[in-house]
Design a protein around this motif. Structure first.
Motif, PDB file in Angstrom:
ATOM      1  N   UNK A 139       0.797  -1.228   0.000  1.00 46.45           N
ATOM      2  CA  UNK A 139       0.000   0.000   0.000  1.00 46.45           C
ATOM      3  C   UNK A 139       0.834   1.285   0.000  1.00 46.45           C
ATOM      4  N   UNK A 140       2.029   1.246   0.531  1.00 51.54           N
ATOM      5  CA  UNK A 140       2.854   2.443   0.523  1.00 51.54           C
ATOM      6  C   UNK A 140       3.881   2.390  -0.614  1.00 51.54           C
ATOM      7  N   UNK A 141       4.714   1.367  -0.652  1.00 50.09           N
ATOM      8  CA  UNK A 141       5.771   1.302  -1.658  1.00 50.09           C
ATOM      9  C   UNK A 141       5.192   1.193  -3.068  1.00 50.09           C
ATOM     10  N   UNK A 142       4.247   0.292  -3.263  1.00 50.04           N
ATOM     11  CA  UNK A 142       3.736   0.024  -4.608  1.00 50.04           C
ATOM     12  C   UNK A 142       2.598   0.976  -4.985  1.00 50.04           C
ATOM     13  N   UNK A 143       1.473   0.915  -4.263  1.00 49.65           N
ATOM     14  CA  UNK A 143       0.283   1.680  -4.661  1.00 49.65           C
ATOM     15  C   UNK A 143       0.481   3.182  -4.444  1.00 49.65           C
ATOM     16  N   UNK A 144       0.841   3.584  -3.224  1.00 46.07           N
ATOM     17  CA  UNK A 144       1.066   5.006  -2.973  1.00 46.07           C
ATOM     18  C   UNK A 144       2.206   5.528  -3.839  1.00 46.07           C
ATOM     19  N   UNK A 145       3.285   4.751  -3.943  1.00 49.53           N
ATOM     20  CA  UNK A 145       4.429   5.186  -4.741  1.00 49.53           C
ATOM     21  C   UNK A 145       4.052   5.461  -6.190  1.00 49.53           C
ATOM     22  N   UNK A 146       3.208   4.583  -6.765  1.00 52.47           N
ATOM     23  CA  UNK A 146       2.784   4.772  -8.152  1.00 52.47           C
ATOM     24  C   UNK A 146       1.890   6.001  -8.288  1.00 52.47           C
ATOM     25  N   UNK A 147       0.982   6.185  -7.341  1.00 48.69           N
ATOM     26  CA  UNK A 147       0.077   7.341  -7.385  1.00 48.69           C
ATOM     27  C   UNK A 147       0.822   8.655  -7.151  1.00 48.69           C
ATOM     28  N   UNK A 148       1.814   8.616  -6.272  1.00 49.36           N
ATOM     29  CA  UNK A 148       2.550   9.828  -5.911  1.00 49.36           C
ATOM     30  C   UNK A 148       3.358  10.372  -7.082  1.00 49.36           C
ATOM     31  N   UNK A 149       3.657   9.525  -8.044  1.00 50.45           N
ATOM     32  CA  UNK A 149       4.366   9.972  -9.239  1.00 50.45           C
ATOM     33  C   UNK A 149       3.457  10.796 -10.153  1.00 50.45           C
ATOM     34  N   UNK A 167      -9.372  -2.948   2.577  1.00 49.30           N
ATOM     35  CA  UNK A 167      -8.876  -4.327   2.574  1.00 49.30           C
ATOM     36  C   UNK A 167      -9.028  -4.985   3.943  1.00 49.30           C
ATOM     37  N   UNK A 168      -9.254  -4.176   4.988  1.00 52.03           N
ATOM     38  CA  UNK A 168      -9.452  -4.738   6.318  1.00 52.03           C
ATOM     39  C   UNK A 168     -10.905  -5.168   6.557  1.00 52.03           C
ATOM     40  N   UNK A 169     -11.779  -4.855   5.590  1.00 55.13           N
ATOM     41  CA  UNK A 169     -13.194  -5.250   5.653  1.00 55.13           C
ATOM     42  C   UNK A 169     -13.856  -4.820   6.960  1.00 55.13           C
ATOM     43  N   UNK A 170     -13.489  -3.644   7.422  1.00 52.84           N
ATOM     44  CA  UNK A 170     -14.095  -3.069   8.633  1.00 52.84           C
ATOM     45  C   UNK A 170     -14.579  -1.660   8.248  1.00 52.84           C
ATOM     46  N   UNK A 171     -15.623  -1.615   7.427  1.00 49.57           N
ATOM     47  CA  UNK A 171     -16.037  -0.371   6.790  1.00 49.57           C
ATOM     48  C   UNK A 171     -16.612   0.644   7.784  1.00 49.57           C
ATOM     49  N   UNK A 172     -17.002   0.178   8.957  1.00 44.53           N
ATOM     50  CA  UNK A 172     -17.498   1.102   9.976  1.00 44.53           C
ATOM     51  C   UNK A 172     -16.389   2.053  10.429  1.00 44.53           C
ATOM     52  N   UNK A 173     -15.160   1.550  10.418  1.00 40.24           N
ATOM     53  CA  UNK A 173     -14.028   2.338  10.923  1.00 40.24           C
ATOM     54  C   UNK A 173     -13.064   2.728   9.801  1.00 40.24           C
ATOM     55  N   UNK A 174     -13.616   3.076   8.646  1.00 40.05           N
ATOM     56  CA  UNK A 174     -12.778   3.495   7.524  1.00 40.05           C
ATOM     57  C   UNK A 174     -11.913   4.700   7.882  1.00 40.05           C
ATOM     58  N   UNK A 175     -12.465   5.605   8.685  1.00 35.47           N
ATOM     59  CA  UNK A 175     -11.724   6.818   9.050  1.00 35.47           C
ATOM     60  C   UNK A 175     -10.465   6.491   9.840  1.00 35.47           C
ATOM     61  N   UNK A 176     -10.562   5.539  10.749  1.00 41.49           N
ATOM     62  CA  UNK A 176      -9.403   5.155  11.566  1.00 41.49           C
ATOM     63  C   UNK A 176      -8.288   4.587  10.686  1.00 41.49           C
ATOM     64  N   UNK A 177      -8.650   3.647   9.817  1.00 41.74           N
ATOM     65  CA  UNK A 177      -7.642   3.024   8.958  1.00 41.74           C
ATOM     66  C   UNK A 177      -7.068   4.024   7.950  1.00 41.74           C
ATOM     67  N   UNK A 178      -7.924   4.922   7.446  1.00 43.77           N
ATOM     68  CA  UNK A 178      -7.455   5.927   6.493  1.00 43.77           C
ATOM     69  C   UNK A 178      -6.471   6.883   7.161  1.00 43.77           C
ATOM     70  N   UNK A 179      -6.775   7.284   8.395  1.00 41.80           N
ATOM     71  CA  UNK A 179      -5.871   8.169   9.138  1.00 41.80           C
ATOM     72  C   UNK A 179      -4.519   7.506   9.358  1.00 41.80           C
ATOM     73  N   UNK A 180      -4.546   6.227   9.708  1.00 44.27           N
ATOM     74  CA  UNK A 180      -3.299   5.495   9.887  1.00 44.27           C
ATOM     75  C   UNK A 180      -2.517   5.418   8.578  1.00 44.27           C
ATOM     76  N   UNK A 181      -3.240   5.178   7.481  1.00 51.33           N
ATOM     77  CA  UNK A 181      -2.592   5.093   6.176  1.00 51.33           C
ATOM     78  C   UNK A 181      -1.892   6.385   5.801  1.00 51.33           C
ATOM     79  N   UNK A 182      -2.502   7.522   6.134  1.00 51.21           N
ATOM     80  CA  UNK A 182      -1.891   8.818   5.850  1.00 51.21           C
ATOM     81  C   UNK A 182      -0.583   8.984   6.630  1.00 51.21           C
ATOM     82  N   UNK A 183      -0.578   8.562   7.885  1.00 51.40           N
ATOM     83  CA  UNK A 183       0.638   8.680   8.698  1.00 51.40           C
ATOM     84  C   UNK A 183       1.758   7.830   8.107  1.00 51.40           C
ATOM     85  N   UNK A 184       1.437   6.593   7.743  1.00 51.71           N
ATOM     86  CA  UNK A 184       2.452   5.713   7.167  1.00 51.71           C
ATOM     87  C   UNK A 184       2.973   6.278   5.842  1.00 51.71           C
ATOM     88  N   UNK A 185       2.067   6.855   5.034  1.00 48.89           N
ATOM     89  CA  UNK A 185       2.483   7.454   3.763  1.00 48.89           C
ATOM     90  C   UNK A 185       3.395   8.652   4.008  1.00 48.89           C
TER      91      UNK A 185
END
Length: 241
Positions: A139-149, A167-185
């Protein structure tokens, strides 16, 4: 995106989808139902991890040629900062979900993973080490890396983080996982080292696993002792008054 990265994505998808035939195979072999998810995950994630590492061999060999790559000392510093950042982002997003959207705290996905780990403690290896490493690579090296270009940080971060959340199939907490994804990115962009978000992600998952699986009995015992102590203090205070 180069051909090797496409193969990494294909390997990851196959690894995820393999759970369907895997459950059937292990069930026919007479494996206990509660241990099936853990056993198959150890096999599929372990094999997928080896394949993806082989595909990444050229990247690891040429990693020193990356422009703007942080020094080791700076990478260590940002790894430590990143651990606190991801905890803060997760907590802030959870508060927004509770108080703004009325979503109950607690994740069904996390609870299910805890149950799998309790049934097969070795599953913690997947949850705390192999899983986070693969997720950061995909999600960071491949997907984010390709989009960031092609896009700026916010667009690339939002799309890749949303996929990471889904991909975590926990759609109720999409905001939590998205926030974490931003930090990792952000950690990846800031240091140009995929190892930094990997270590931050592993640290987060390892902490949750240790607390909820390995220390859960001790925590319950400590809480009971604390309640008994509070009751005793209340009786003593009441007697003095």
């Amino acid at each position: 995106m180069n051909k090797r990265y496409w193969w990494i994505l294909i390997t990851y998808v196959i690894m995820q989808l393999s759970a369907i035939p895997g459950v059937i195979i292990l069930r026919n072999l007479g494996v206990a139902q509660e241990q099936i998810p853990g056993i198959w995950s150890l096999f599929s994630f372990g094999l997928g991890f080896l394949v993806i590492l082989l595909l990444l061999a050229p990247d690891m060999r040429d990693r020193h040629m990356v422009r703007g790559r942080s020094s080791r000392g700076e990478a260590v510093r940002w790894t430590i900062i990143g651990v606190f950042m991801v905890f803060a982002a997760q907590y802030a997003a959870a508060l927004i979900e509770v108080y703004l959207f009325g979503i109950e705290a607690g994740s069904e996905n996390t609870q299910q993973i805890i149950e799998f780990a309790q049934a097969l403690p070795a599953f913690i290896i997947v949850v705390s080490v192999i899983g986070p490493i693969l997720e950061e690579i995909v999600f960071r090296l491949v997907i984010f890396g390709a989009l960031y270009k092609r896009f700026n940080f916010w667009i690339a971060g939002f799309i890749s983080s949303l996929i990471f959340a889904a991909i975590h199939f926990d759609f109720t907490h999409l905001l939590v996982y998205t926030a974490m994804g931003f930090v990792f990115a952000y950690l990846y962009v800031r240091t140009k080292r995929i190892l930094v978000p990997i270590v931050a992600h592993v640290s987060l998952n390892l902490f949750v696993s240790v607390v909820n699986v390995l220390l859960v009995d001790d925590l319950e015992r400590w809480l009971e002792q604390l309640e008994e102590l509070e009751q005793q203090m209340s009786m003593i205070t009441g007697g003095l008054l």
